[in-house]
Motif scaffolding. Structure first.
Motif, PDB file in Angstrom:
ATOM      1  N   SER A 102       0.824  -1.208   0.000  1.00 37.39           N
ATOM      2  CA  SER A 102       0.000   0.000   0.000  1.00 37.39           C
ATOM      3  C   SER A 102       0.858   1.258   0.000  1.00 37.39           C
ATOM      4  O   SER A 102       2.067   1.220   0.218  1.00 37.39           O
ATOM      5  CB  SER A 102      -0.920  -0.002   1.219  1.00 37.39           C
ATOM      6  N   VAL A 170     -10.096   5.420  -1.891  1.00 40.53           N
ATOM      7  CA  VAL A 170      -9.163   4.304  -2.070  1.00 40.53           C
ATOM      8  C   VAL A 170      -8.668   4.311  -3.512  1.00 40.53           C
ATOM      9  O   VAL A 170      -9.457   4.401  -4.461  1.00 40.53           O
ATOM     10  CB  VAL A 170      -9.840   2.961  -1.739  1.00 40.53           C
ATOM     11  N   ARG A 171      -7.345   4.205  -3.701  1.00 42.14           N
ATOM     12  CA  ARG A 171      -6.734   4.304  -5.025  1.00 42.14           C
ATOM     13  C   ARG A 171      -6.300   2.930  -5.541  1.00 42.14           C
ATOM     14  O   ARG A 171      -5.710   2.149  -4.808  1.00 42.14           O
ATOM     15  CB  ARG A 171      -5.511   5.225  -4.975  1.00 42.14           C
ATOM     16  N   TRP A 172      -6.586   2.706  -6.819  1.00 43.46           N
ATOM     17  CA  TRP A 172      -6.137   1.490  -7.498  1.00 43.46           C
ATOM     18  C   TRP A 172      -5.345   1.860  -8.748  1.00 43.46           C
ATOM     19  O   TRP A 172      -5.637   2.868  -9.409  1.00 43.46           O
ATOM     20  CB  TRP A 172      -7.319   0.628  -7.916  1.00 43.46           C
ATOM     21  N   THR A 205      -9.645   6.264  -8.268  1.00 43.80           N
ATOM     22  CA  THR A 205     -10.251   5.937  -6.986  1.00 43.80           C
ATOM     23  C   THR A 205     -11.392   4.947  -7.230  1.00 43.80           C
ATOM     24  O   THR A 205     -12.088   5.020  -8.248  1.00 43.80           O
ATOM     25  CB  THR A 205     -10.786   7.175  -6.257  1.00 43.80           C
ATOM     26  N   ARG A 239     -10.368  -2.319   0.146  1.00 48.27           N
ATOM     27  CA  ARG A 239      -9.857  -1.170   0.893  1.00 48.27           C
ATOM     28  C   ARG A 239      -8.342  -1.049   0.769  1.00 48.27           C
ATOM     29  O   ARG A 239      -7.699  -0.344   1.542  1.00 48.27           O
ATOM     30  CB  ARG A 239     -10.252  -1.278   2.375  1.00 48.27           C
ATOM     31  N   ASP A 241      -5.259   0.442  -0.672  1.00 48.62           N
ATOM     32  CA  ASP A 241      -5.002   1.743  -1.293  1.00 48.62           C
ATOM     33  C   ASP A 241      -3.537   1.864  -1.688  1.00 48.62           C
ATOM     34  O   ASP A 241      -2.643   1.659  -0.864  1.00 48.62           O
ATOM     35  CB  ASP A 241      -5.369   2.841  -0.292  1.00 48.62           C
ATOM     36  N   GLU A 243      -0.703   4.018  -4.658  1.00 48.85           N
ATOM     37  CA  GLU A 243      -0.378   4.900  -5.775  1.00 48.85           C
ATOM     38  C   GLU A 243       0.887   4.334  -6.407  1.00 48.85           C
ATOM     39  O   GLU A 243       1.978   4.421  -5.841  1.00 48.85           O
ATOM     40  CB  GLU A 243      -0.121   6.322  -5.285  1.00 48.85           C
TER      41      GLU A 243
END
Length: 274
Positions: A102, A170-172, A205, A239, A241, A243
């Motif tokens: 993460s 939350v970033r994918w 997100t 959940r 997350d 970058e």
């Protein structure tokens, strides 16, 4: 002309990778596992089984390059990778961006995978130690395939809205399947042994993606409630997350993704279908 064995050519992303190598003039063959989907007629079929590492050594022997898209989870995947390296062929192994863990991560960071994909770190270490190359795709999408199409879309169809879990933000990492296929060509041509590359064209997100899948409508699923069955397999990642940077991959591999918005892609598709 390079002789290439593609493992996973009958699957979603593997089909695009195999086609990319064939269209670039390489001599492509495809692994045919017992009882699996039949390899397309355009590729010679080579027998082998991901659950039988010894068969992979025999299958890969004599090829210049093996591109492994299809995989089998757990320790057996590590043994399979070692078996492929033992064949003497160059190996490009497919991992996943989630292996990096993460937060803000990049190509050279040590993997810190969540438990659901915990085995991937050891597989990567085995591949890199053996002189292979690793590609880490983000969430693969496009052309009516992938996790979003197979899981999120049916859920949105059932309840009338896209779904994310808990609070927004939350970033994918994501990548279009055609851009990913082109990355494998660049990696095959340019990557040094023992290196890893991130196949990520953007960060999205999950709430924005859910809204796109829902044709502009999204709902938050309670974190303390069981996730809907359509997305149950990836529930532990809802959940998760991160970058993921692909700056090094773009710079050193010359990779230029053409598709930059998974959310726009699904919003167009979903609103057009209404």
């Amino acid at each position: 002309m390079t002789s290439v064995l593609v493992i996973g050519a009958t699957g979603y992303s593997g089909a695009y990778v195999a086609a990319a190598f064939a269209e670039a003039g390489h001599q492509v063959s495809a692994l045919q596992r017992p009882g699996g989907r039949t390899v397309p007629d355009r590729y010679p079929a080579v027998p082998g089984d991901l659950s039988d590492p010894a068969s992979l050594t025999a299958a890969a022997r004599g090829f210049d390059l093996v591109v492994q898209i299809g995989r089998i989870e757990g320790d057996i995947e590590r043994e399979g990778a070692r078996a492929l390296l033992d064949s003497g062929a160059r190996l490009i192994h497919t991992s996943g961006a989630d292996v990096l863990g993460s937060g803000e991560v990049a190509e050279d960071d040590d993997p810190k995978p969540p438990p659901i994909v915990g085995w991937r770190a050891e597989v990567e270490r085995a591949v890199l130690a053996g002189g292979g190359v690793v590609v880490r795709p983000g969430l693969i999408y496009g052309n009516r395939g992938g996790v979003v199409q197979d899981m999120f879309v049916p859920l949105a169809n059932r309840i009338g809205a896209g779904v994310y879990v808990g609070a927004p933000g939350v970033r994918w990492a994501a990548v279009h399947v055609e851009d990913l296929a082109r990355l494998y060509l660049e990696v095959a041509a340019k990557a040094a042994p023992g290196t890893a590359w991130n196949g990520v064209s953007e960060t999205v997100t999950v709430d924005r993606l859910a809204a796109a899948v829902g044709g502009g409508v999204a709902v938050s699923w309670p974190e303390d409630a069981p996730v809907p069955p359509e997305i149950g397999l990836i529930g532990p990642l809802m959940r998760f997350d991160q970058e993921v940077s692909s700056e090094k991959t773009r710079r050193e591999m010359g990779w230029k993704p053409l598709h930059e918005s998974i959310a726009d892609h699904y919003l167009r598709e979903r609103t057009a279908a209404r």
